[in-house]
Design a protein around this motif. Structure first.
Motif, PDB file in Angstrom:
ATOM      1  N   VAL A 114      -8.992  -9.055  -1.500  1.00 13.74           N
ATOM      2  CA  VAL A 114      -9.611  -8.323  -2.605  1.00 13.74           C
ATOM      3  C   VAL A 114      -8.850  -8.589  -3.901  1.00 13.74           C
ATOM      4  O   VAL A 114      -9.440  -8.891  -4.944  1.00 13.74           O
ATOM      5  N   LEU A 115      -7.513  -8.521  -3.823  1.00 15.24           N
ATOM      6  CA  LEU A 115      -6.712  -8.734  -5.041  1.00 15.24           C
ATOM      7  C   LEU A 115      -6.878 -10.140  -5.589  1.00 15.24           C
ATOM      8  O   LEU A 115      -6.960 -10.335  -6.800  1.00 15.24           O
ATOM      9  N   VAL A 126      -6.770  -3.842 -12.922  1.00 15.48           N
ATOM     10  CA  VAL A 126      -6.882  -3.571 -11.484  1.00 15.48           C
ATOM     11  C   VAL A 126      -6.895  -2.063 -11.269  1.00 15.48           C
ATOM     12  O   VAL A 126      -7.700  -1.533 -10.485  1.00 15.48           O
ATOM     13  N   LYS A 181      -7.276  -3.511  -0.498  1.00 15.55           N
ATOM     14  CA  LYS A 181      -6.886  -4.556  -1.458  1.00 15.55           C
ATOM     15  C   LYS A 181      -6.269  -5.806  -0.832  1.00 15.55           C
ATOM     16  O   LYS A 181      -6.399  -6.878  -1.388  1.00 15.55           O
ATOM     17  N   PHE A 230      -9.819   0.028  -9.419  1.00 13.76           N
ATOM     18  CA  PHE A 230      -9.542   0.875  -8.256  1.00 13.76           C
ATOM     19  C   PHE A 230      -9.925   2.327  -8.520  1.00 13.76           C
ATOM     20  O   PHE A 230     -10.292   3.060  -7.603  1.00 13.76           O
ATOM     21  N   THR A 251       0.859  -1.181   0.000  1.00 18.28           N
ATOM     22  CA  THR A 251       0.000   0.000   0.000  1.00 18.28           C
ATOM     23  C   THR A 251       0.899   1.236   0.000  1.00 18.28           C
ATOM     24  O   THR A 251       1.772   1.363   0.838  1.00 18.28           O
ATOM     25  N   LEU A 307     -11.928   0.029  -2.768  1.00 18.97           N
ATOM     26  CA  LEU A 307     -11.304  -1.280  -2.908  1.00 18.97           C
ATOM     27  C   LEU A 307      -9.782  -1.174  -2.847  1.00 18.97           C
ATOM     28  O   LEU A 307      -9.107  -2.073  -2.360  1.00 18.97           O
ATOM     29  N   ASN A 308      -9.261  -0.057  -3.336  1.00 21.96           N
ATOM     30  CA  ASN A 308      -7.814   0.141  -3.285  1.00 21.96           C
ATOM     31  C   ASN A 308      -7.336   0.164  -1.839  1.00 21.96           C
ATOM     32  O   ASN A 308      -6.308  -0.427  -1.501  1.00 21.96           O
TER      33      ASN A 308
END
Lengths: 424, 240
Positions: B96-97, B116, B130, B120, A420, B126-127
């Motif tokens: 999620v991924l 993807v 993820k 997103f 992230t 969702l990002n």
């Protein structure tokens, strides 16, 4: 104990007394009235003292447990809070444990305590780890409950034994063939059960395991029936035999004194290599489309279909690949024992392998290792307990199911991760 | 306009019970078509028949000139139909991924990174989530994931079964906006089955009303919204 008020005392006592009474009812016929062979025939010799001991032990044990449970209720919130960081640190720890474990397995034979007995137990444990990993593909990843996994183990063992017996082929040719035969039988089992799930699947696979065993038992001319097959050739080290002889043997080639340990250590490394291969392939497959499809199938078959996954192929590959590893392990079993009979492939074997997968945490590779060490190694440790060994085995399983109902390691490692950026 | 999907005289049975009584319906390329109707009208059965999850007894389903009435589900999906199923049906133990990866099964993840990023962009929530497991998402987020997952296969035709079901009103608006964007930006033809008639008809180019397993009314979204019988049956008291 201060939290325990007087209101809770009567139900606790009542529960403990009932438990004690149940024990009494069970213990009188089972423990209290043993038969002995006397000169005048079979006689009953009551042992009431043992019954009284058992009943009081169960009563007191239940009492202590009850007090423990009531104390637990007030402090449960703090244990939940404690749990998460503990689990996280466990994850951290696992990263180091895996390489250390593999290293330890590699240098085990050089250890001073590596006696013949230790090596035999280690070979046994690793055989079950490999079987557990094989079954983990079917049960843990694809979510297809297979109660007849021992059939593939048997097919692998018999295909090596029979090929070696009838055609005199070497272990190294028979090993992949055993895998192929097991894979074919996996597909044969897979076809009729494609539409089944859960209980129904379990019943059919259970039947399959029994069918294979019954065939082996009754096809006397071909498999030797209950007599089994003996004199199965031992594997050679690139053509060098493990024998006490001066020419063309392992010891003479390397200029060593003959020792029966050479073969044990060789077998140990052989099964270790096979098991690690199983693990390596499984971990790779999990990251490929077929592995993802297995896991998706376990989660939700209808969603799988609506994403364009062919459930037929997915199930058949899971059965075939799981069976292949069972077959390879079976072939190893045959060459290690030198003797096989249908006795070695009863339902209890399937049950033990399934227990390893379930207790380890479905789908968890390292969980299988832990569960094998605990269940197989543990029962070896309890060998001194003799007839109480199975009792210890059962108690262990009950214990794991009570404290770790989703298996020793229920964590599932994602197959893809993107860091992230910045936030969170 | 070229037809994406055409359905003629479709009849589907569950045992002896007839769920669809001769449905005629067509969807043109690039359209958003909605199907509204009460519980038990046969909306979900129609979607399942299109996907091959239940076999139609008679009638024809034609996708871009190819008859898919008897094809198995996975083949229909591989032909470019994608579905965000009723009840979302995401994979709860997967992240999620990973869910999105499975959505890209039919194209072997050839455009995974690119797609993807698109998903997103459509659903920034969702990002943020993820690497989180699907089962830990809220209902609205799970619905976003189900739609995103369906988009990962780059479908020609996207079938959506009640995307607003059981979702907070604020998220419902977001999801309908996203559906509009998918249609406009990705040029995906959308067939939207909904109980939330107001939102669905406002968004759709055309709509069908289903009663008792047959189409009873059809027209543009605006036309249907203005019809008194539609208002009485599906909107009055039910509009959000």
């Amino acid at each position: 104990m201060s939290v325990l008020n007087s209101e809770k005392l009567p139900p606790i006592l009542k529960d403990s007394v009932i438990t004690g009474l149940i024990t009494l009812v069970l213990a009188v016929p089972i423990v209290g009235l043993p038969t002995i062979n006397a000169t005048e025939g079979l006689q009953i010799e009551p042992r009431w003292s043992v019954v009284i001991w058992m009943v009081s032990a169960v009563f007191l044990g239940r009492l202590v447990l009850n007090f423990w449970w009531h104390r637990e209720q007030t402090s449960s919130s703090s244990t939940i809070l404690l749990n998460t960081p503990f689990l996280q640190s466990l994850q951290q720890l696992l990263k180091f444990i895996i390489p250390i474990g593999v290293l330890f397995a590699l240098i085990l034979p050089t250890m001073p305590f590596a006696s013949r007995y230790v090596m035999d137990v280690a070979i046994l444990v690793i055989t079950y780890i490999m079987l557990g990993w094989g079954l983990n593909i079917v049960v843990g990843l694809a979510g297809l409950l297979d109660l007849g996994y021992v059939a593939f183990y048997a097919i692998g063992a018999y295909s090596y034994a029979l090929l070696a017996n009838y055609f005199d082929w070497s272990f190294w040719i028979c090993l992949p063939l055993a895998g192929v035969f097991a894979a074919i039988s996996g597909i044969l089992l897979g076809f009729p059960v494609l539409r089944l799930r859960g209980d129904y699947l379990a019943i059919v696979t259970l039947g399959f395991g029994e069918i294979i065993r019954v065939i082996l038992l009754n096809w006397y001319e071909f498999t030797g029936g209950p007599d089994g097959i003996s004199g199965i050739p031992r594997p050679s080290f690139f053509g060098l035999e493990f024998k006490r002889s001066s020419e063309g043997t392992f010891s003479s080639f390397f200029g060593l004194d003959y020792s029966s340990m050479h073969r044990i250590i060789f077998l140990y490394y052989l099964i270790l290599a096979l098991a690690l291969l199983t693990n390596f392939i499984t971990l790779r497959l999990r990251k490929l489309p077929v592995g993802r499809a297995w896991e998706a199938l376990r989660e939700d078959e209808i969603a799988c279909r609506s994403l364009g996954i062919n459930p037929t192929n997915t199930k058949l590959t899971a059965f075939a690949i799981g069976a292949t590893f069972g077959g390879l392990a079976g072939s190893f079993f045959a060459t290690r024992q030198g003797f096989i009979s249908p006795e070695s492939f009863t339902f209890i074997e399937s049950a033990v392998i399934l227990a390893i997968v379930v207790l380890g945490g479905m789908g968890s590779q390292i969980g299988v290792v832990l569960a094998s060490v605990v269940l197989i190694g543990g029962t070896e440790l309890f060998r001194e307990l003799e007839e109480y060994r199975m009792l210890a085995f059962g108690a262990l399983m009950v214990g794991i199911m009570v404290w770790k109902p989703r298996g020793l390691l229920a964590h599932r490692e994602p197959t893809i991760r993107i860091k992230t950026e910045g936030s969170s | 306009m070229a037809e994406m999907l055409s359905i003629t005289g479709l009849e589907t049975f569950y045992g002896k019970i007839q769920a669809l009584r001769g449905v005629d319906l067509h969807i043109n390329k690039g359209e958003i078509v909605t199907l509204i109707g009460a519980n038990g009208a046969g909306k979900s059965t129609l979607l399942m028949s299109i996907c091959g999850r239940v076999q139609a007894r008679s009638g024809a389903i034609v996708l871009e000139g190819l008859d898919i009435t008897k094809a198995p589900t996975h083949e229909i999906i591989q032909m470019g139909v994608s579905q965000s199923p009723e009840g979302r049906r995401i994979f709860p133990r997967m992240t999620v991924l990973e869910n999105l990866q499975l959505g890209a099964t039919t194209n072997q993840m050839a455009y995974f990174e690119e797609d993807v990023a698109k998903v997103f962009d459509l659903f920034p929530r969702l990002n943020e989530r993820k690497n989180q497991r699907g089962g830990t998402l809220s209902g609205g987020e799970q619905q976003m994931l189900a739609i995103g997952r369906a988009l990962m296969s780059r479908p020609k035709l996207l079938l959506m079964d009640e995307p607003s079901l059981g979702i907070a009103p604020i998220l419902v608006r977001q999801i309908f906006q996203a559906i509009g964007r998918i249609s406009k930006e990705e040029h995906v033809t959308i067939f939207l089955v909904e109980q939330n008639a107001f939102h669905a008809l406002k968004l759709a180019d055309r709509g069908y009303v289903m009663v008792n397993g047959a189409v009873s009314m059809t027209g543009t979204g605006a036309e249907l919204l203005a019809r008194p019988e539609v208002r009485a049956a599906y909107l009055e008291g039910g509009a959000h």
